[in-house]
Design a protein around this motif. Sequence first.
Motif, PDB file in Angstrom:
ATOM      1  N   LEU A 116       0.840  -1.185   0.000  1.00 23.95           N
ATOM      2  CA  LEU A 116       0.000   0.000   0.000  1.00 23.95           C
ATOM      3  C   LEU A 116       0.883   1.245   0.000  1.00 23.95           C
ATOM      4  O   LEU A 116       1.948   1.270   0.616  1.00 23.95           O
ATOM      5  N   ASN A 117       0.407   2.255  -0.714  1.00 28.57           N
ATOM      6  CA  ASN A 117       1.140   3.509  -0.776  1.00 28.57           C
ATOM      7  C   ASN A 117       1.029   4.226   0.566  1.00 28.57           C
ATOM      8  O   ASN A 117      -0.071   4.543   1.011  1.00 28.57           O
ATOM      9  N   VAL A 119       1.473   7.165   1.625  1.00 29.89           N
ATOM     10  CA  VAL A 119       1.036   8.552   1.787  1.00 29.89           C
ATOM     11  C   VAL A 119      -0.381   8.807   1.294  1.00 29.89           C
ATOM     12  O   VAL A 119      -0.835   9.946   1.274  1.00 29.89           O
ATOM     13  N   LEU A 120      -1.085   7.757   0.888  1.00 30.79           N
ATOM     14  CA  LEU A 120      -2.484   7.949   0.490  1.00 30.79           C
ATOM     15  C   LEU A 120      -3.375   7.193   1.469  1.00 30.79           C
ATOM     16  O   LEU A 120      -2.983   6.163   2.011  1.00 30.79           O
ATOM     17  N   ARG A 124      -8.956   5.709  -0.225  1.00 32.13           N
ATOM     18  CA  ARG A 124      -8.696   6.168  -1.580  1.00 32.13           C
ATOM     19  C   ARG A 124      -8.064   5.064  -2.417  1.00 32.13           C
ATOM     20  O   ARG A 124      -8.413   4.861  -3.578  1.00 32.13           O
ATOM     21  N   GLN A 125      -7.130   4.347  -1.793  1.00 29.13           N
ATOM     22  CA  GLN A 125      -6.444   3.309  -2.560  1.00 29.13           C
ATOM     23  C   GLN A 125      -7.371   2.161  -2.915  1.00 29.13           C
ATOM     24  O   GLN A 125      -7.224   1.520  -3.948  1.00 29.13           O
ATOM     25  N   ILE A 126      -8.344   1.921  -2.032  1.00 36.22           N
ATOM     26  CA  ILE A 126      -9.267   0.826  -2.312  1.00 36.22           C
ATOM     27  C   ILE A 126     -10.157   1.154  -3.505  1.00 36.22           C
ATOM     28  O   ILE A 126     -10.452   0.302  -4.329  1.00 36.22           O
ATOM     29  N   GLU A 128      -9.701   3.779  -5.837  1.00 37.01           N
ATOM     30  CA  GLU A 128      -9.242   4.604  -6.957  1.00 37.01           C
ATOM     31  C   GLU A 128      -9.265   3.837  -8.278  1.00 37.01           C
ATOM     32  O   GLU A 128      -9.431   4.446  -9.335  1.00 37.01           O
ATOM     33  N   GLY A 129      -9.134   2.506  -8.211  1.00 35.45           N
ATOM     34  CA  GLY A 129      -9.235   1.721  -9.435  1.00 35.45           C
ATOM     35  C   GLY A 129     -10.607   1.878 -10.065  1.00 35.45           C
ATOM     36  O   GLY A 129     -10.745   2.170 -11.255  1.00 35.45           O
ATOM     37  N   ALA A 132     -10.980   5.301 -11.460  1.00 38.42           N
ATOM     38  CA  ALA A 132     -10.229   5.476 -12.703  1.00 38.42           C
ATOM     39  C   ALA A 132     -10.937   4.817 -13.880  1.00 38.42           C
ATOM     40  O   ALA A 132     -10.847   5.283 -15.008  1.00 38.42           O
ATOM     41  N   TYR A 164      -4.393   6.169   7.174  1.00 40.54           N
ATOM     42  CA  TYR A 164      -3.270   5.809   6.319  1.00 40.54           C
ATOM     43  C   TYR A 164      -2.814   4.390   6.654  1.00 40.54           C
ATOM     44  O   TYR A 164      -3.049   3.899   7.761  1.00 40.54           O
ATOM     45  N   MET A 180      -9.547  -4.278  -1.709  1.00 43.47           N
ATOM     46  CA  MET A 180      -9.176  -3.577  -2.922  1.00 43.47           C
ATOM     47  C   MET A 180      -9.242  -4.509  -4.126  1.00 43.47           C
ATOM     48  O   MET A 180      -9.761  -4.147  -5.185  1.00 43.47           O
TER      49      MET A 180
ATOM     50  N   TYR C 213       4.131  -0.709  -4.021  1.00 42.57           N
ATOM     51  CA  TYR C 213       2.810  -0.099  -4.172  1.00 42.57           C
ATOM     52  C   TYR C 213       2.561   0.348  -5.612  1.00 42.57           C
ATOM     53  O   TYR C 213       1.423   0.515  -6.021  1.00 42.57           O
ATOM     54  N   LYS C 220      -4.271  -2.344 -10.329  1.00 48.60           N
ATOM     55  CA  LYS C 220      -5.634  -1.827 -10.293  1.00 48.60           C
ATOM     56  C   LYS C 220      -6.038  -1.263 -11.636  1.00 48.60           C
ATOM     57  O   LYS C 220      -7.148  -0.800 -11.810  1.00 48.60           O
ATOM     58  N   LEU C 222      -4.669   1.470 -13.029  1.00 46.82           N
ATOM     59  CA  LEU C 222      -4.639   2.935 -13.073  1.00 46.82           C
ATOM     60  C   LEU C 222      -3.849   3.378 -14.293  1.00 46.82           C
ATOM     61  O   LEU C 222      -2.905   2.725 -14.705  1.00 46.82           O
ATOM     62  N   GLN C 226      -1.506   8.768 -13.802  1.00 45.59           N
ATOM     63  CA  GLN C 226      -1.961   8.874 -12.417  1.00 45.59           C
ATOM     64  C   GLN C 226      -0.969   8.183 -11.475  1.00 45.59           C
ATOM     65  O   GLN C 226      -0.716   8.649 -10.370  1.00 45.59           O
ATOM     66  N   ASN C 235       5.392  10.265  -3.042  1.00 50.13           N
ATOM     67  CA  ASN C 235       6.389   9.615  -2.192  1.00 50.13           C
ATOM     68  C   ASN C 235       7.784  10.165  -2.435  1.00 50.13           C
ATOM     69  O   ASN C 235       8.552  10.363  -1.510  1.00 50.13           O
ATOM     70  N   PRO C 310       2.137  11.316   6.391  1.00 49.81           N
ATOM     71  CA  PRO C 310       1.193  10.824   7.401  1.00 49.81           C
ATOM     72  C   PRO C 310       1.829   9.842   8.375  1.00 49.81           C
ATOM     73  O   PRO C 310       1.281   9.596   9.442  1.00 49.81           O
TER      74      PRO C 310
END
Lengths: 698, 495, 315, 293
Positions: A116-117, A119-120, A124-126, A128-129, A132, A164, A180, C213, C220, C222, C226, C235, C310
Amino acid sequence: MPTGIASPAGGPRTADPVLSVRGLKVDFGGEGRSVPVVRGVDFDVYPNEVLCIVGESGSGKSVTSLAVTGLLSETARVSGSIRLCGIDVTTAAPETLRTMRGSDVGFIFQDPTTTLNPVLTVGRQITEGEVAHGRLKKANAHARAAELLREVDIADPEGRAGQYPHQFSGGMRQRAVIAMAMAGQPKLIIADEPTTALDVTVQAQVLAVLARRQAEMGSAVILITHDLGVVAEVADRVAVMYGGRIVETAPVADIFEAPRHPYTRALLRSIPRIDTSDSRLDPIPGQPPIPGHLPKGCAFQPRCAVGRDRPLCAAEDPVLRAIGENRQSACHYAEELPVTPLPAEPRIHADAALARPEPLLVVDGLKVHFPVKTGVLRRTTGWVKAVDGVSLSVNPGETVSLVGESGCGKTTTGRAIMGLIRATGGSIRFGGKSIRDLDRGAMRAARRQMQYVFQDPYASLNPVLSVEDIVAEPLRIHGIYDEMGGARRIAELFDMVGLSRTMLTRLPSEFSGGQKQRIGIARALALQPKLLILDEPVAALDVSIQAQVINLLQDLQRELGLAYLFIAHNLSVVRHVSDRVAVMYLGRIVEESSRDGLYDLPVHPYTQSLLSAAPVPDPAVRDTRRRIVLEGEIPNPASPPSGCTFHPRCFRATEICSAKAPAFDRYLDFSTRTACHHAGPLEGQRNVFAPRAMEVAS
Amino acid sequence: GTNWIAPAHAEEAALKGGTLRVALLSDMTNYDPQQFSTVNFHLVKNLYDSLIEYTAEGEAVPSLATAWQIAPDNTSVTVTLRDDVTFHSGAKLTSADVAATLAKAADPKRGKNVYATMSIVKDWTTPDANTVTINFKAPVPLRQITDLLQFTIPIEAAGIDTVETVPAGTGAYMLDSRAVGQGLTLKANPNYWRKGQPIAEKVDFTIFSEDASASAALESDAVDLIYGGTSRSAVRLKDAGYQMVRGPGPLVMVFRINSTRAPFTNAKFRQAFNYLMDREGMLRVGYAGLGEVVALPWAPASPAFNAAYTEEFAYNIDKAKELIAASGLTPAEMSNWKMLVWGNDEPSVVLSQILQSALAEVGINIELDVRQGAEYTEAQLAGDYDTTFGAVGNVQKFPSRVATNSIYRGVKNPVLKDPHPHADYVAAIAQVNTTSGPDEAVKASYDNLNRVLVNDAFAIPTNSYDTGLIVASPKLGGLSLDIDNLFVARTVGFQ
Amino acid sequence: MIGFVLRRLLQLLPVLLLASTAIWAMIYAVPGGPIGAIAGDNASPEQIAAATAQFGLDRPVLVQYADWLWNAIRGDFGMSIRGRAPVLQLIGERLPATLQLAVAATIVSLLIGIPVAIASALHPGSWLDRILSGWSAMALGVPTFWLGILLILVFAVELRWLPSASAYVPIWVDPIGAIRNLALPALTLGIYVSGILARFLRASLVSELRADYVRTARSKGLPERQIVGVHILRNALLPFITIVGLMMANFIGGAVVTEAVFTYPGIGRLLIQAISTRDYPLIQGCIVVILVLYIAINMAVDVLYAYIDPRIEYR
Amino acid sequence: MSKLGRKTLSILGRLLSSKGSALALIFLVGITLAAIFADFLPLNPVGQKLANALKGPSATNWFGTDELGRDILSRVIFGARTSLITAGGAVAIAALVGVPIGLVAGFFGGWRDAALMRFVDVLLALPAILFAMAMIAVLGRSQAAALIAVGLTGIPSFARITRAQVLTLRKRDFVTAVEAFGGTATYNMFRTILPNSWSPIFVQVVVLCSVAILLEAALSFLGVGVPPPTPSWGEMLRTGKSYLHEAPYYAVLPGIVLTLTILSFDVLGRALSGLLEGRRDPVIAPKVEEVTT
Ligand SMILES: Nc1ncnc2c1ncn2[C@@H]1O[C@H](COP(=O)(O)OP(=O)(O)OP(=O)(O)O)[C@@H](O)[C@H]1O
Ligand SMILES: Nc1ncnc2c1ncn2[C@@H]1O[C@H](COP(=O)(O)OP(=O)(O)OP(=O)(O)O)[C@@H](O)[C@H]1O
Ligand SMILES: [Mg+2]
Ligand SMILES: [Mg+2]
């Protein structure tokens, strides 16, 4: 192209395969020195089916799974045909692939800390796909994220969606990843070692969620793992990979019952089982193959008991062929199996334990607290009670194991005993003398009797020294190199751990993981200690190598009369090696008994949950076992729950549990000692691990 | 006459005002006109006026003084002040201000650079508000008297104690603002007594660290004028079509020798340096050929100037070798010293290297001790060196004024200390100071001094060069420098 | 958060004390004093003695230091010996100019560095990557003084587009004038630093590109834009902030050479002049201010970092 | 042959196999050899011929002559000696002081760490060039002073790199292992951790060489570097820039040599960090502390 694979023979298939792979080859690297990593793989996955791919590290499992969705990096060259949900992946336009990934396939990767990223937000990560791909409006994303999180049993999904990844525990993260992956209702889910990094209890939670969601949606699943226990738990069908090829596929029951490839067979014989304990492990000799340096002929031939001396195996790489109903094997001599199994040597138990001599090591009420510093002046405002009153003893020649979930304080206990961490309280006596708070000189002397073997063989050897110097280092530090025999002694140690003397001048980087661990053991033996503290000595090793090291440890114990304090979280390995076992939870020992006493009749609810969560590499037991899935995860040792620290997760907890900490005491008149207000066997339940009668204390 | 005489170029066609942007290469230290030195040359003549001025040819002309009457026996001078002059504060200039100025000059603590000049003065009186009479200790040569008047720059009596930080003058410009280290702005004095001046309403000084940056600024029209840039850039810019203005008051570069230290206690050895100077080369490389080659510390405008010496002491290795041989020093003794070099001054660095190379040719290998800024100044002021190149000023004035420069000082010489090791030199200066006529006697005293200078050889002049060189955009007119090459902005305007 | 800032401030005190003591000790070890510079090159020994007493430089060094320290604690940094004005006033005059240049140079370096880094990171090993890496290397290899003179020759002397001597024009007073004056020095500094920034960012982009990630994001489906713009850049920019902050902090006192070449009225130039004239109080004052600003900027960056990332919580 | 020798050879081989780093290496070796054997070459960096001043490149003076008629090529080559000695000496000082600081601070932590790192902070916060100027003011202008001044400004980077290295290594099992056998702190620091930190330290040595050359040039440019007539690149640039119009080659040719040298160190440093530290994408110049602007 081998025939008869297009659709696995037999087994009525109601639908077309979701994924169909034929002749998949993947090479890495430039033109000149390209390395074949996947060398012709064929398989199909059908809706509602769980296909497990197992194999040693580096056998090409991950690369295969990435190749089928076109996710490999540009340096990879992929050939063969891959049809996924009607799309030809190798020839499809990038945009088509992208759409396909967003809707038809879901991915779950191994390490939940990095997938998982950071910083998001998780929410949102779940989603965003879906956003998009235009299936979801941004405004609805949060609600949708919460809904998805709820479906994977995450408490307070609304709030959690805005958090986060670092605010999630490992298990929660993995569940979020599952959410996700499932968001687009994919037809195929690819899970690459989704639970390898997790504790057994959390693994059980995650697998349960995964299985439930899969059943709800009827997706096909490819689950990559090297844990045969997990395979036995969840697979419908199994594909075994070796050296970049599938060497055997079969329904899960058949694989475990009658493996039709020597590698599969050897693999099954090399793993210790939680439900049987005494047979000596039968390791696979040699080392796993390295892509680019494969032997001619069958890649397994040099390690194969069947084909080792057969010219055909050395000359020709066998094709994967149907060898029976619904199964294939890539062995020239598949039909010859099973040859008569080698008789397993029974394990010889240390008799010393019976003689009841003076214990070698006695730890009483050991405490290790780490300060928590906060505020402007960095004052200590709290304590991480990593070890909070551990008592145990180790007799000469005996193996005592310490098991527990990650973070419960096993390593800290070991290091505190070794004097590497200063103990906050309690006593440590070795050979009758207190060794806590010794001065430098005395500590040095005491350390000669006691040595440490580290978990990670890669990290525990100084990379710039030759292995000869590494093994000699303890002797040199103590100034007794010549006294102990110098180079001769080092060579002896090498013999002892089964390494060739010709390797003495090499650097650690020139050794494989198993060999490195042998060097670590040789080094620990250099000072002729009486006790070895082994901190997860085999956890970082592949199963086939793991068996070699376990056997070595047992042989050494027998020959040298060593005592082991064996720290581990793998319950099967512990059962295999131990004389006595102590279970740790949040800095305390909650149950301690003789091995069989503990495995056959666990009385603490935590031990019972732990044992029930451990997967058994036998599909036959998976439907008969009762599982206790623990809720939540191990609490933060800086603020442990009141009373019995286990009570928030305990299925037997009552009022008293949160009020009063139970004493660590004998359970009735059994040899078992435990710390529980409600200790007792699982009621009305046949304990699958206890084929024999309960052992009553004498 | 009572009319002021405009400096050179002043009678050109009418010039327009505006803001004059001037590039400088160093910051000033204070506003005290008695402490003038190269660092405030750009300010003194703009913030202040002196009693009289010299023309480029050395003729004394009135300024704040309308007339000066020298007593027949040369023992006093009576000065009449203009009565239409006010200080920047608005106060009127009176004889009391002049008296206060003289009092400050005569005070060893406050007199600063003028103190030495005041040594001839016995006392002064102010008979009325417009008259000052200065009495001398002994008869003084005419030129020395006018020098004194030219040096007398009236400071407002009320502001005399704070003059270091607050200018208190009568000049054509007054201080507008200062940004330390960065620049300074002057604005026109609305009540200036010279009619029609100053022309430019504002003068903006910007301090550059780099000669190259200053040149670039001129070339890119960021400034109108560079004051005090290097000769080399000046020559280049002149070739590129810019105006170059050289003043009548050059400095003379002098190789200073601390004759109290071995091996320089040896006179023959010192004299060898007269011949070791490749003066032509030094002038060409160090100053782009702008200036004159000299063997004596006088500019051509000085009464003691004598071109014959330049020929006599031309670069001559053989003569130098002879003298060195005659000195009887061993090679080790001769090489056992260092040449102090002012690293901030490019020409000094060049000259030192040329001399170092010439010394190497006669078998003397020495090191350069290059120092920057204050570190050099301190060593130089304290006389803490074996030898060094340094410029001397006042070389176009009365010969004995050379003795205001440290190496030439007759008493309290910071380098040679007391008692002065060169008694004949001290005597020669005294003789010049006391010989006010007849002409042959005066000339004889000058000749004597010159001979003593080359014989004692504790200071070897190499060349004169332009200090305060002006390079200006062709748009400017009315450019001039005063006798000491101080910058005079009041006549400058745009064409 | 407040505690975090407070703690950093507390850490600042010993640094400042240590620095000021060290500097004071050093100043007095330096040969040559301020008096030579102000007394002129022909001053007599009496003159020098008088001036020395006038500025209190004849007192014992320790007394002078104690005196300075005591006054400094109360916010009085003394008078500049050569400039004859309060040290803080002189610094105050220069500070806005310095900050303006630092910001402008930082902006220039980001405008050059970020696109260069992204373009080369997206295709590692390609010809574009090589050209851009070559650019970064050149930016680092060409001395700033050299580049500055070159820029002046081209843009000021030949083309006459920009002034060669850069005055300080406050940007809110005369934006065009300010930009004209800042352009060359900011470019000189910015180009140099863009080399550093581009390298750093490229490296962190390339390593982020390999992060797990990113694979997750790709899985996903994307769009690549993006993935780079949101996932990777966010990051990669985090550690980058620290570097940018450090660079900016460095400009405060460290742009000495550039300020000299462009005659820019920054603190660095003031300090260099102060060192060369041994203007003790001014040296002390400048260095203390530079240190405070350096640490303050770094602290601000840390706070910002913790705010943006964060994962970091202030304790 | 020893392990180290073999390793050096193999790294050398790999450096030479890439075009960029091979060129850089050849250039640096060439210029180093020229600097070492300059005395045996037909060069004269101080011989003046005023009549022959500021002549462009010719058969006798390949790089032309300077304002004193000296041969610029000779001065460039002897200047390389100045630059390389300054850089080498400076880096040695920086490493000899910085590495132990980093070792002790990182290994012991606590007050020792705090005290040493505060010291390093001060060094770091003072702009390198100002610090160097002040040091030179104290020590007087000489090659030794330039060397020490540049060296001191390099201390923070070594201290920090070593400390960071120690912090990652200290928790590593092989260090704990030594402790478990009873090895002392000193043993661990110097025999276990230090030998494992050579790679980043060595890379930093190369990086700092280029920084030191640049800083030395900047100091000479500001007029506080190695005093004349000793040839130095920075000094040549400083003087040459006054003759930019009459004799552009005077400043340009030494400038090119200087830039090429810095670039070569840079290329080499990056290649080395790739090889030694196994970073596929080495970052080096961002050791921010040594920025000279
Ligand atoms: N991008 C890549 N470039 C070059 N080689 C690679 C790349 N990715 C994987 N490999 C190599 O391909 C081989 C197979 O890797 P893969 O990740 O598929 O193994 P695995 O079976 O998943 O092992 P593990 O159980 O350790 O995850 C390994 O030898 C690996 O080093
Ligand atoms: N130096 C330390 N400072 C503060 N907390 C620590 C320190 N070392 C360990 N801990 C904490 O003590 C607890 C026990 O750690 P320990 O490493 O002993 O667990 P473990 O049982 O060995 O776990 P694992 O199975 O993950 O190795 C953990 O919560 C850990 O975060
Ligand atoms: Mg894998
Ligand atoms: Mg552990």
